[in-house]
Design a protein around this motif. Structure first.
Motif, short mmCIF file in Angstrom:
data_model
loop_
_atom_site.label_atom_id
_atom_site.label_comp_id
_atom_site.label_asym_id
_atom_site.label_seq_id
_atom_site.Cartn_x
_atom_site.Cartn_y
_atom_site.Cartn_z
N GLU A 127 1.03 -1.28 -0.07
CA GLU A 127 0.11 0.00 -0.13
C GLU A 127 0.92 1.30 0.22
O GLU A 127 0.76 2.28 -0.75
CB GLU A 127 -0.94 0.04 1.26
N HIS A 128 1.90 1.22 0.92
CA HIS A 128 2.64 2.29 0.95
C HIS A 128 3.58 2.56 -0.48
O HIS A 128 3.59 3.74 -0.95
CB HIS A 128 3.86 2.13 1.87
N CYS A 129 4.03 1.51 -0.92
CA CYS A 129 4.81 1.68 -2.35
C CYS A 129 3.82 2.17 -3.55
O CYS A 129 4.36 2.81 -4.21
CB CYS A 129 5.45 0.30 -2.66
N GLN A 130 2.91 1.70 -3.51
CA GLN A 130 1.71 2.02 -4.40
C GLN A 130 1.58 3.67 -4.43
O GLN A 130 1.37 4.35 -5.46
CB GLN A 130 0.46 1.25 -4.53
N LYS A 131 1.24 4.02 -3.36
CA LYS A 131 1.02 5.66 -2.98
C LYS A 131 2.27 6.33 -3.44
O LYS A 131 2.00 7.21 -3.97
CB LYS A 131 0.74 5.71 -1.53
N GLU A 132 3.36 5.76 -3.16
CA GLU A 132 4.55 6.63 -3.61
C GLU A 132 4.78 6.53 -4.91
O GLU A 132 5.29 7.55 -5.28
CB GLU A 132 6.14 5.89 -2.83
N ALA A 133 4.76 5.46 -5.59
CA ALA A 133 4.81 5.45 -7.04
C ALA A 133 3.93 6.30 -7.91
O ALA A 133 4.14 6.97 -8.90
CB ALA A 133 4.68 3.97 -7.61
N ALA A 134 2.68 6.29 -7.20
CA ALA A 134 1.45 7.16 -8.02
C ALA A 134 1.87 8.64 -7.92
O ALA A 134 1.83 9.59 -8.60
CB ALA A 134 0.23 6.72 -7.41
N ALA A 135 2.49 8.80 -6.76
CA ALA A 135 2.84 10.51 -6.34
C ALA A 135 4.06 10.87 -7.29
O ALA A 135 3.99 11.88 -7.46
CB ALA A 135 3.09 10.55 -4.85
#
Length: 203
Positions: A127-135
């Motif tokens: 969840e954390h990595c997906q948010k970071e990549a999307a940002a």
């Protein structure tokens, strides 16, 4: 830094000082959690020759560790670079930057301590990595999954797009799966975001 108040576990960016602890976690996880998915020979070979920390991700600030009371529970990250999998020792040249508008970002090197398996740490990292990549502008993510990791990635919404094998010394072949997930919105006219095939294949 993210704290799970229920367990006092902390998710934070990994540093170079964390590498020895993470390498030890990976060595244990790669063998113990492969039982039932790989033969002992496959698990030992891929853990010794392929798995490990890619320190470029630490330098990029996109590799993370979850710890509690100073003990590592899990590690994993995402990447804006072309390498799909593998530790520092598997690289043979520069790791170019990806174009977020045209190429898929990477999910990289997820490992959970055997004593902390199936407690939600992999999902927390994802969840954390997906948010970071999307940002960072990525609309699609890809990864190369080991067989033990496939259930987590399927549960996270990834789809298998290509099964493949890597051939390791000693005649050991290890099956993997290339997986992909769209994390951004649709492009113009409702089309899905474009992507380019990776230049480097890894587990």
């Amino acid at each position: 830094m993210t704290t799970n108040r229920t367990t006092d576990a902390v998710l934070r960016p990994a540093s170079m000082d964390d590498v020895p602890q993470m390498e030890a976690l990976i060595a244990l996880s790669g063998v113990a959690l492969s039982a039932g998915f790989y033969t002992p020979e496959q698990a030992q070979a891929v853990t010794a020759l392929v798995f490990g920390v890619d320190t470029q991700l630490i330098e990029d600030g996109s590799y993370f560790i979850i710890e509690r009371d100073g003990d590592a529970l899990a590690c994993g990250g995402w990447s804006k670079r072309a390498t799909l999998f593998g530790a520092d020792r598997t690289k043979t040249g520069p790791d170019r930057l990806l174009d977020p508008a045209l190429e898929a970002g990477r999910i990289r090197a997820f490992f959970v301590a055997p004593s902390a398996a199936r407690q939600g740490w992999g999902s927390m990292l994802m969840e954390h990595c997906q948010k970071e990549a999307a940002a960072a502008g990525f609309r699609t993510l890809e990864l190369a999954a080991t067989m033990p990791g496939v259930p987590l990635y399927l549960a996270s919404g990834f789809e298998v797009i290509e099964p493949f094998e890597i051939a390791l010394p000693g005649g050991v072949n290890v099956p993997l799966a290339r997986m992909r997930k769209q994390i951004g919105g649709l492009g113009p006219c409702g089309s899905k975001p474009p992507y380019a095939a990776a230049q480097t294949m890894e587990p």
